[in-house]
Design a protein around this motif. Structure first.
Motif, PDB file in Angstrom:
ATOM      1  N   LYS A   1      76.909  96.482  78.435  1.00 29.74           N
ATOM      2  CA  LYS A   1      76.256  97.071  80.069  1.00 29.74           C
ATOM      3  C   LYS A   1      76.327  96.060  81.301  1.00 29.74           C
ATOM      4  CE  LYS A   1      72.014  99.842  78.807  1.00 29.74           C
ATOM      5  NZ  LYS A   1      72.324 100.660  79.832  1.00 29.74           N
TER       6      LYS A   1
ATOM      7  N   ARG B   1      78.007 100.457  84.574  1.00 30.30           N
ATOM      8  CA  ARG B   1      78.392 100.573  83.223  1.00 30.30           C
ATOM      9  C   ARG B   1      77.695 100.510  82.377  1.00 30.30           C
ATOM     10  NH1 ARG B   1      81.212 102.694  86.267  1.00 30.30           N
ATOM     11  NH2 ARG B   1      83.138 103.588  87.015  1.00 30.30           N
TER      12      ARG B   1
ATOM     13  N   MET C   1      78.607 101.130  77.949  1.00 32.04           N
ATOM     14  CA  MET C   1      80.188 101.074  77.159  1.00 32.04           C
ATOM     15  C   MET C   1      78.827 101.437  74.999  1.00 32.04           C
ATOM     16  SD  MET C   1      82.393  99.700  79.331  1.00 32.04           S
ATOM     17  CE  MET C   1      81.509  98.217  79.339  1.00 32.04           C
TER      18      MET C   1
ATOM     19  N   LEU D   1      86.561  98.743  82.611  1.00 28.16           N
ATOM     20  CA  LEU D   1      85.248  98.309  83.373  1.00 28.16           C
ATOM     21  C   LEU D   1      85.710  99.785  84.362  1.00 28.16           C
ATOM     22  CD1 LEU D   1      84.436  95.515  84.194  1.00 28.16           C
ATOM     23  CD2 LEU D   1      83.275  96.206  82.005  1.00 28.16           C
TER      24      LEU D   1
ATOM     25  N   GLY E   1      84.460 103.143  82.057  1.00 30.55           N
ATOM     26  CA  GLY E   1      84.111 102.931  81.123  1.00 30.55           C
ATOM     27  C   GLY E   1      84.743 102.983  79.901  1.00 30.55           C
TER      28      GLY E   1
END
Length: 939
Positions: free
Chosen positions: A435, A446, A448, A479, A482
């Motif tokens: 995160k 974000r 992932m 980023l 993501g």
């Protein structure tokens, strides 16, 4: 005096990454006039209130230091009682979010809380095996009930009777009479711990959950019988106990209790059991507020929901059964069936459905919505809150998940943290996801998916991040999108450590396969796009004899320090990979290390709880510091300084000075092991992650920190802690039996007693001065100005006796008895004389009478033996009785007035209601006539 080095203090800035702690329960709360939408959950030392519809945090009830261990909303929905690990209870106002009342009575964590049906009393059970009943309105403790031998697991008030039921891990369920404050009955039908209980069918039935898959059901019968005065007393057998004594009841026994004019027979008979599907112990057992639905869960992810039939529904079912029985009898040409048709327990308490959650359930709450839906909120072990709706009108009711609050945190412990180069973004990675958080707003920007992450870093430019995993992979994420760009198999074992090279062209990784690998960033052609994308290229390898736990570059990129499983740290030249130094001295492996900005010092933190500071020129150990009470998990230098932070498994973060070898500051906040921390590149922020699922942000303030003052504050805190652990003062004449005083001795009660003592001393001094002044005036034959005490002047030139009353009124209601208990008797005579004076004036009669009666109780022998106090007590007797009767008259008059107003309002409302109904009826009549006219016209 020599110039002392100044340090700047780090203060807690925020707690984030936490949806809910699994230590205490979850509860629906009424907020903004809505029930069933907002839920209160524990969050370390705070309580968060979440909006389940929007998935937003709407209120934070801030705690102090201790973790929340129990929650209970009040019946009116305006307050929330919160129990803490240290035994304190705080009552919060849900409208303002402020703590209104604090109760201190328990010596260990609060495990059970319950309000009575009016919300005037609160009962608490604790790990210290004691139960305390508190008066919420008067903000004071009523009494302490002793009897259980293990942790209290549930406490329940009975609505109709002034009784209390408690259950504990000592396998017992105890019944307490709150009028006489004693245990009159004990159920011993359980063979293991009683983990929960609930009252059903208008408190005519008790259901208990234990360590097996059985829910035991008990029928309760309360009978009040007036004794016949001519009836002879029943003879007692030799072995019978005295009246009011406690008796043990097996599954189906009856207890008869002699009580002054009446005989109360409380029959508690076991009627059977309901089998749960779970094979393990009951964790939580509860009902909705109306008692129509019962639910329970074990240590798994299944919530079992049961429906409890009301009296009317039972009658209907019985009638149906009777009809069927008659029909059957007719067909078989038998006689009319007898009236002995009964419903089985399984028919009265029916299984509705099982709710399968996404993870292990820790607690739940139920609420029946006005639409007829059953709403269930589940607090899960993995930092998630789930809300389910159960449509009861359906043929086969199925629970539907309507919302899930997850975005605010990870499902498992965060094992690695990193700061972006601009100090704005924070990376946190756990076993299932990476995160990215915005540091200023603390929002997750974000998320992932990843494998089990152990180490991480931001790629220069802050557009990509690299994560090293437990399976030996390196995962590169973009980023902006993501998405996962690339995965490389870097090591054969776990990637324990990753370090960016100072020239920012590459990085180095160390793994469990005894290798240190060197990597460089490169741009490669993307198959799906015209543009090039970032990739990682393996360039060199350093093979070692032991597993690599940590790797760090020196700032000039000449040296590489490698920590090995053989408890040593080996330093190599980066260009030739030749061996330079070996740092040995730790008894257990070095788990973390860091090199300072100028490359002169290296600090190593080990599982042996020590931190060693070494010189990098010759590899000599400058100092060994005993840093934590458990393994040192992480260590990092503050940029551009010789100060460094360490994080330990003892839940503490500490700051040290590597030049003076001094401990500067301890950052306390986490409640369990701290796994990792990260410092921002400018050194203004520290972020830490713990086993309690929380991420905490600490900010460097402009406030200078002076070591001597810090040590002094630490000593004071230790003294206050030792005071709380001291033996409680003994109340003269009190027998150490089932009951006792509700409060306990704390540093606040001692301070309150000291303030009263100081006020009385000031009163004595001022009275003596006034006498002396009057004598001087008399001798001089003229008025001489009297100097007013500055304290009295600050209070607006009040008299010394009025000042004592002011101080007395400022003592918290919940701490009054304990403060008077530690007050020496030498101050009591003056206090009694002052009480007499105050009560005559008619000020604060209720408070003064409470204090007076308590003082008479604890100092009875000394007061009655003191001839000087005879007249004072006589005067007090007269004034107190007259003033109390006056106060009672005023109260009675006010009550009568309020009831009269209530009747007036109700009568007015009724008239309005009927007027509205008549108006509506007339309107309908007019509309109907109009419609008829139109129909006739058309015809």
């Amino acid at each position: 005096m020599g110039l002392t080095r100044q340090y700047l203090r780090y203060e807690p800035a925020a707690l984030f990454g936490l949806v809910a702690s699994a230590r205490a329960g979850v509860a629906f709360v009424a907020l903004r006039g809505e029930r069933g939408r907002y839920v209160a959950v524990p969050a370390c030392e705070h309580v968060f209130v979440w909006d389940t519809r929007k998935g937003e945090k709407v209120l934070i009830l801030k705690g102090l230091k201790q973790q929340v261990s129990c929650l209970c909303p009040s019946p009116d929905g305006l307050h929330l009682a919160v129990g803490y690990e240290d035994g304190a209870i705080r009552v919060f106002n849900l409208l303002s979010g402020e703590s209104a009342i604090t109760f201190n009575g328990h010596r260990a964590a609060v495990t059970a809380l319950q309000y009575d049906h009016l919300g005037g009393r609160l009962v608490s059970g604790s790990k210290d095996t004691e139960v305390i009943v508190w008066d919420v309105i008067n903000e004071s403790g009523l009494y302490r009930l002793r009897g259980h031998k293990d942790v209290i697991t549930q406490v329940l008030f009975l609505k109709e009777k002034n009784l209390l039921v408690t259950c504990s891990k000592d396998t017992l369920v105890k019944w307490w009479d709150l009028d006489t404050q004693h245990c009159f009955k004990t159920l011993v039908g359980h063979r293991a711990e009683v983990w929960g209980m609930a009252l059903l069918s208008e408190e005519k039935r008790l259901i208990t959950g234990s360590a097996d898959s059985e829910l035991r059901v008990w029928d309760l019968t309360f009978i009040q019988e007036v004794k016949d005065p001519d009836e002879p007393e029943p003879k007692k057998s030799k072995g019978s106990s005295s009246p009011g004594a406690e008796e043990n009841i097996e599954d189906d026994e009856t207890l008869e209790l002699d009580e002054h004019p009446e005989e109360r027979i409380v029959k508690c008979s076991k009627v059977g059991s309901i089998m749960r599907e779970g094979r393990d112990r009951v964790v939580t057992l509860g009902t909705d507020r109306a008692g129509k639905f019962l639910a329970c869960h074990g240590t798994d992810a299944v919530l079992e929901v049961f429906s409890v039939l009301s009296e009317e529904e039972i009658q209907k079912k019985l009638e149906k059964k009777m009809k069927k029985a008659r029909k059957k009898a007719k067909q078989n040409s038998e006689e009319e069936p007898e009236k002995s048709v009964e419903l089985s327990l399984q028919e009265e308490i029916q299984r509705v459905t099982n709710v399968k959650a996404s993870s292990k359930i820790k607690s739940f709450d139920l609420i029946l919505s006005p639409k007829g839906e059953l709403k269930m909120v589940l607090l899960l072990q993995n930092n998630v809150i789930e809300l389910y709706n159960l449509d009861l009108s359906a043929q086969v009711p199925q629970a539907v998940r309507v919302s899930r609050i997850t975005i605010g945190g990870h499902r498992s412990d965060v094992r690695t943290l990193a700061f972006s180069s601009d100090n704005i973004a924070i990376l946190s990675a756990a076993a299932e996801s990476v995160k990215i958080w915005n540091r200023s707003t603390l929002q997750c920007i974000r998320t992932m998916e990843c494998e089990y992450a152990l180490c991480s870093l931001f790629v220069p430019g802050d557009r990509q991040v690299i994560v090293g995993t437990k399976t030996g992979k390196l995962q590169l994420y973009d980023l902006a999108s993501g998405s996962l760009i690339e995965t490389l198999d870097a090591h054969d074992g776990a990637v324990w450590s990753i370090a960016l090279s100072p020239d920012q062209h590459g990085f180095v990784t160390g793994g469990a396969d005894k290798c240190v690998k060197f990597w460089e960033f490169e741009l490669v052609k993307d198959e799906n796009s015209v543009q090039k994308r970032l990739s990682m290229k393996h360039v060199r390898i350093l093979q070692l004899d032991e597993d690599v736990l940590c790797v760090r570059y020196s700032p000039n990129q000449k040296l590489l320090a490698v920590s090995l499983l053989d408890c040593t740290v080996k330093v190599f030249y980066v260009d030739t990979l030749k061996f330079f130094l070996s740092l040995y001295g730790h008894k257990l492996p070095v788990l973390c290390m860091d090199i300072c900005y100028d490359g002169t010092l290296i600090a190593t933190g080990s599982a042996d709880r020590n931190v060693k500071i070494w010189g990098l020129d010759f590899g000599d150990c400058h100092r060994s510091l005993f840093a934590h009470d458990d393994s040192v998990m992480y260590l990092q230098f503050v940029p551009k300084s010789h100060l460094f932070f360490t994080a330990g498994k003892d839940s503490k973060i500490k700051q040290w000075d590597a030049d003076k070898f001094e401990h500067i500051q301890t950052l306390e906040g986490h409640h369990q092991e701290v796994w990792c921390l990260a410092l921002s590149p400018n050194g203004d922020y520290v972020v830490s992650a713990s086993h309690d699922k929380s991420l905490r942000l600490w900010e460097r303030t402009r406030e200078p920190l002076i070591l001597e003052e810090e040590r002094e504050m630490q000593r004071e805190a230790e003294y206050e802690e030792s005071v709380a652990k001291e033996e409680q003062p003994v109340v003269p004449g009190e027998r150490q039996g089932e009951t006792g005083l509700a409060g306990k001795k704390t540093i606040e009660t001692i301070k309150a007693a000291e303030r009263i003592m100081e006020a009385i001393e000031l009163y004595r001094e001022e009275t003596a001065k006034l006498k002396e002044h009057n004598a001087i005036c008399k001798a001089a034959g003229k008025e001489v100005p009297f100097p007013v005490n500055p304290i009295l002047r600050a209070y607006g030139n009040i008299t010394p006796s009025a000042y004592v009353l002011e101080v007395f009124k400022k003592v918290k209601s919940s701490e009054l008895e304990e403060s008077l208990l530690v007050l020496p008797f030498s101050y009591v005579p003056d206090l009694l004389r002052l009480f007499n004076e105050y009560i005559q004036l008619g000020s604060d009669v209720e408070l003064l009478c409470r204090a007076l009666l308590f003082l008479l109780k604890i100092h009875f022998g000394q007061i009655t033996g003191n001839q000087m106090l005879v007249t004072v007590i006589e005067n007090l007797k007269k004034t107190t009785i007259s003033r109390v009767s006056e106060a009672r008259d005023v109260l009675g008059f006010n009550m009568a007035g309020l009831q009269f107003l209530k009747r007036e309002i109700e009568a007015k409302d009724e008239v309005t209601f009927f007027a509205d109904a008549t108006e509506r009826f007339e309107e309908k009549k007019r509309k109907r006539k109009k419609k008829e006219k139109m129909v006739l016209a058309v015809l």
